[in-house]
Write an enzyme that holds these catalytic residues in place. Structure first.
Site, PDB file in Angstrom:
ATOM      1  N   CYS A 152      69.572  15.617  13.745  1.00  0.00           N
ATOM      2  CA  CYS A 152      68.554  14.679  14.243  1.00  0.00           C
ATOM      3  C   CYS A 152      67.303  14.839  13.377  1.00  0.00           C
ATOM      4  CB  CYS A 152      68.280  14.877  15.730  1.00  0.00           C
ATOM      5  SG  CYS A 152      67.560  16.473  16.185  1.00  0.00           S
TER       6      CYS A 152
ATOM      7  N   ASN B 222      65.368  18.640  15.050  1.00  0.00           N
ATOM      8  CA  ASN B 222      66.294  19.733  15.415  1.00  0.00           C
ATOM      9  C   ASN B 222      65.761  20.581  16.572  1.00  0.00           C
ATOM     10  OD1 ASN B 222      67.838  22.653  13.868  1.00  0.00           O
ATOM     11  ND2 ASN B 222      68.796  21.171  15.215  1.00  0.00           N
TER      12      ASN B 222
ATOM     13  N   CYS C 252      65.365  18.631  19.920  1.00  0.00           N
ATOM     14  CA  CYS C 252      65.738  17.911  21.154  1.00  0.00           C
ATOM     15  C   CYS C 252      67.215  17.513  21.160  1.00  0.00           C
ATOM     16  CB  CYS C 252      64.873  16.663  21.330  1.00  0.00           C
ATOM     17  SG  CYS C 252      63.111  16.999  21.522  1.00  0.00           S
TER      18      CYS C 252
ATOM     19  N   SER D 176      69.851  17.108  18.560  1.00  0.00           N
ATOM     20  CA  SER D 176      70.980  17.786  17.884  1.00  0.00           C
ATOM     21  C   SER D 176      71.248  19.182  18.447  1.00  0.00           C
ATOM     22  CB  SER D 176      70.831  17.791  16.358  1.00  0.00           C
ATOM     23  OG  SER D 176      69.707  18.501  15.932  1.00  0.00           O
TER      24      SER D 176
ATOM     25  N   ASP E  14      65.269   9.053  21.250  1.00  0.00           N
ATOM     26  CA  ASP E  14      64.623  10.338  20.975  1.00  0.00           C
ATOM     27  C   ASP E  14      63.758  10.756  22.166  1.00  0.00           C
ATOM     28  OD1 ASP E  14      63.346  12.546  20.023  1.00  0.00           O
ATOM     29  OD2 ASP E  14      63.088  11.721  18.014  1.00  0.00           O
TER      30      ASP E  14
END
Ligand code: 4NP
Length: 159
Positions: A8, A11, A13, A15, A125
C-alpha cells in the site's frame, strides 16, 4: 516456498492488515511452511513503525496477531523475490508497474481483483476515511479468495 507481498502507500494501515489476515488464513490451513508473507509501502514516511492503531484494533477484535510487524518501503528486488505482489489500489499498482518496467517480476495484481463481486476496485485508504471495519471486510474476503487462487495455481493442497 511461495512468497506473497502486500503493498500500500504507507505500510501502516491496509497492507499490514492484509499481511496479518492472510498469514492467519495460511496458519489455519497449516500451510505456514509453504508461504513467505510480507508487506511494504511505496512511501517512506512510516518506516520502522508498527501498524496504525485502527489496524491494530480491528486485528485485536478478530484475534489476529500482528506482533513484530514494522513498516518498510518496497524495493526493486522485492519484485523479483516475491511471486505474488498484491497492491491495495490503482496508485500502488501504477507505482509497482513503473518499478517493474525493466525487470522480470512476480505476478502483480490488485487485491480486489480477487473479489469480483465488490463494488469498488481499490481498497479505500482508512488513513483518510477512518473506516477500518470496511477495509477489514474487503481484506478478509479477498484474502480468502487470493489464498484459494494461489493454492490452485501452485498445486498446494488445502487441508
Ligand atoms: P496505508 O495508509 O497506505 O493504508 O498504510 C496510509 C498511511 C499513511 C499515509 C497515507 C496512507 N500518509 O500519508 O502518511
Amino acid at each position: 516456498m511461495v512468497k506473497v507481498l502486500f503493498v500500500c502507500l504507507g505500510n501502516i494501515c491496509r497492507s499490514p492488515m492484509a499481511e496479518a489476515v492472510f498469514r492467519k488464513k495460511v496458519e489455519d490451513k497449516n500451510l505456514e511452511d509453504t508461504f513467505g508473507i510480507d508487506s511494504a509501502g511505496t512511501g517512506d514516511w512510516h518506516i520502522g513503525k508498527p501498524p496504525h492503531q485502527g489496524t491494530r484494533d480491528i486485528l485485536d477484535q478478530n484475534q489476529i496477531d500482528y506482533s513484530g510487524m514494522k513498516a518498510r518501503k518496497v524495493k526493486a528486488s522485492d519484485l523479483q523475490d516475491f511471486h505474488y505482489i498484491i497492491a491495495m489500489d490503482a496508485e500502488n499498482l501504477g507505482n509497482l508497474n513503473a518499478m517493474a518496467q525493466f525487470e522480470k517480476t512476480g505476478e502483480v495484481a490488485r487485491l480486489l481483483d480477487f473479489l469480483p463481486e465488490s463494488d469498488v476496485v481499490d481498497v479505500p485508504d482508512p488513513y483518510f476515511t477512518g473506516n477500518f471495519e470496511e477495509v477489514y471486510d474487503l481484506v478478509n474476503r479477498s484474502c480468502e479468495n487470493l489464498l484459494s487462487y494461489i493454492c490452485d495455481r501452485e498445486n498446494i493442497k488445502k487441508s
